[in-house]
Write a protein that holds these residues in place. Structure first.
Motif, PDB file in Angstrom:
ATOM      1  N   ALA A  36      36.398  53.800  86.263  1.00 57.16           N
ATOM      2  CA  ALA A  36      37.752  53.418  86.983  1.00 57.16           C
ATOM      3  C   ALA A  36      38.299  52.312  86.174  1.00 57.16           C
ATOM      4  CB  ALA A  36      37.397  52.924  88.509  1.00 57.16           C
ATOM      5  N   ILE A  37      37.689  51.314  85.827  1.00 57.12           N
ATOM      6  CA  ILE A  37      38.430  50.194  85.161  1.00 57.12           C
ATOM      7  C   ILE A  37      39.015  50.875  83.802  1.00 57.12           C
ATOM      8  CG2 ILE A  37      38.085  47.929  84.017  1.00 57.12           C
ATOM      9  CD1 ILE A  37      35.886  47.379  86.280  1.00 57.12           C
ATOM     10  N   LEU A  87      51.492  45.309  85.406  1.00 55.97           N
ATOM     11  CA  LEU A  87      51.554  45.424  83.996  1.00 55.97           C
ATOM     12  C   LEU A  87      50.733  44.420  83.300  1.00 55.97           C
ATOM     13  CD1 LEU A  87      55.242  46.230  82.775  1.00 55.97           C
ATOM     14  CD2 LEU A  87      53.346  47.644  82.811  1.00 55.97           C
ATOM     15  N   TYR A  88      50.737  43.188  84.069  1.00 54.75           N
ATOM     16  CA  TYR A  88      49.981  41.984  83.352  1.00 54.75           C
ATOM     17  C   TYR A  88      48.489  41.699  83.986  1.00 54.75           C
ATOM     18  CZ  TYR A  88      54.780  41.358  82.116  1.00 54.75           C
ATOM     19  OH  TYR A  88      55.936  41.858  81.638  1.00 54.75           O
ATOM     20  N   THR A 144      45.678  53.912  81.146  1.00 52.86           N
ATOM     21  CA  THR A 144      46.723  54.542  81.881  1.00 52.86           C
ATOM     22  C   THR A 144      48.095  53.801  81.663  1.00 52.86           C
ATOM     23  OG1 THR A 144      45.384  55.547  83.624  1.00 52.86           O
ATOM     24  CG2 THR A 144      47.817  55.421  83.989  1.00 52.86           C
ATOM     25  N   THR A 145      48.959  54.356  81.106  1.00 52.45           N
ATOM     26  CA  THR A 145      50.376  53.807  80.740  1.00 52.45           C
ATOM     27  C   THR A 145      51.273  53.514  82.074  1.00 52.45           C
ATOM     28  OG1 THR A 145      50.412  54.916  78.603  1.00 52.45           O
ATOM     29  CG2 THR A 145      52.529  54.109  79.337  1.00 52.45           C
ATOM     30  N   PHE A 186      38.909  49.965  72.922  1.00 50.85           N
ATOM     31  CA  PHE A 186      40.259  50.374  73.304  1.00 50.85           C
ATOM     32  C   PHE A 186      40.864  50.379  71.869  1.00 50.85           C
ATOM     33  CE2 PHE A 186      38.771  48.297  77.053  1.00 50.85           C
ATOM     34  CZ  PHE A 186      39.260  49.212  77.914  1.00 50.85           C
ATOM     35  N   GLY A 187      40.357  50.396  70.682  1.00 47.59           N
ATOM     36  CA  GLY A 187      40.927  50.478  69.449  1.00 47.59           C
ATOM     37  C   GLY A 187      40.907  51.995  69.068  1.00 47.59           C
TER      38      GLY A 187
END
Length: 168
Positions: free
Chosen positions: A95-96, A117-118, A102-103, A140-141
């Motif tokens: 979930a995280i 957003l932050y 997700t944009t 994430f890269g």
């Protein structure tokens, strides 16, 4: 959906936010009027914010917020309590990671909507704190596939990487 105990404490952040933002603005006004060559006022402001939030402010540049995301975002990041140290289940990590991949578009409205957003830093820190194999660049890269295309880990690949000894 991210389970409630892992979600950021936005109520506390909202309760602290105005006072932290006032400190940042007051410091900027002080520097404009008097300067702070010795940094004594900066140290005083940093100490007050640390007392209000319980956060170590040394990793934040409290004086140069206009060069970053602005005073409002800095005040939000300072006001938001740190994520907990917990044992994450594979569904939690899934979930995280899904949330982080997700944009999101800016929204107006409630405090939570304004600052959604932050929340990325909060969730990155939650993973870093609770997953021993966390490496932002790996999870994430982007990477190059054998055919030369740039790809990123899927959510499932990220869960397997972050929780290698557990079954998703």
């Amino acid at each position: 959906m991210i389970p409630r105990p892992l979600q950021p404490d936005l109520e506390t952040a909202e309760a602290r936010y105005d006072a932290v933002l006032d400190e940042l603005h007051a410091y900027a006004r002080f520097v404009d009027e008097h300067g702070d060559e010795k940094g004594t006022e900066y140290e005083s402001m940093s100490s007050r914010i640390q007392q209000m939030t319980g956060k170590d402010t040394s990793s934040f540049d409290l004086a140069e917020w206009w060069e970053g995301e602005g005073a409002e975002v800095l005040a939000f990041r300072l006001s938001l309590p740190d994520p907990p140290a917990v044992t994450l289940r594979s569904d939690d990590v899934r979930a995280i990671v899904r949330w982080l991949k997700t944009t999101r578009l800016p929204r107006s409205g409630s405090f939570a909507e304004e600052f959604e957003l932050y929340l990325d830093d909060y969730y990155y820190e939650l993973l870093r704190k609770n997953c021993s194999r966390y490496d932002h660049r790996v999870v994430f890269g982007s990477r190059r596939s054998p055919d030369g295309a740039r790809t990123e880990m899927s959510v499932e690949e990220a869960v397997e990487w972050l929780l290698p000894s557990r079954h998703p």
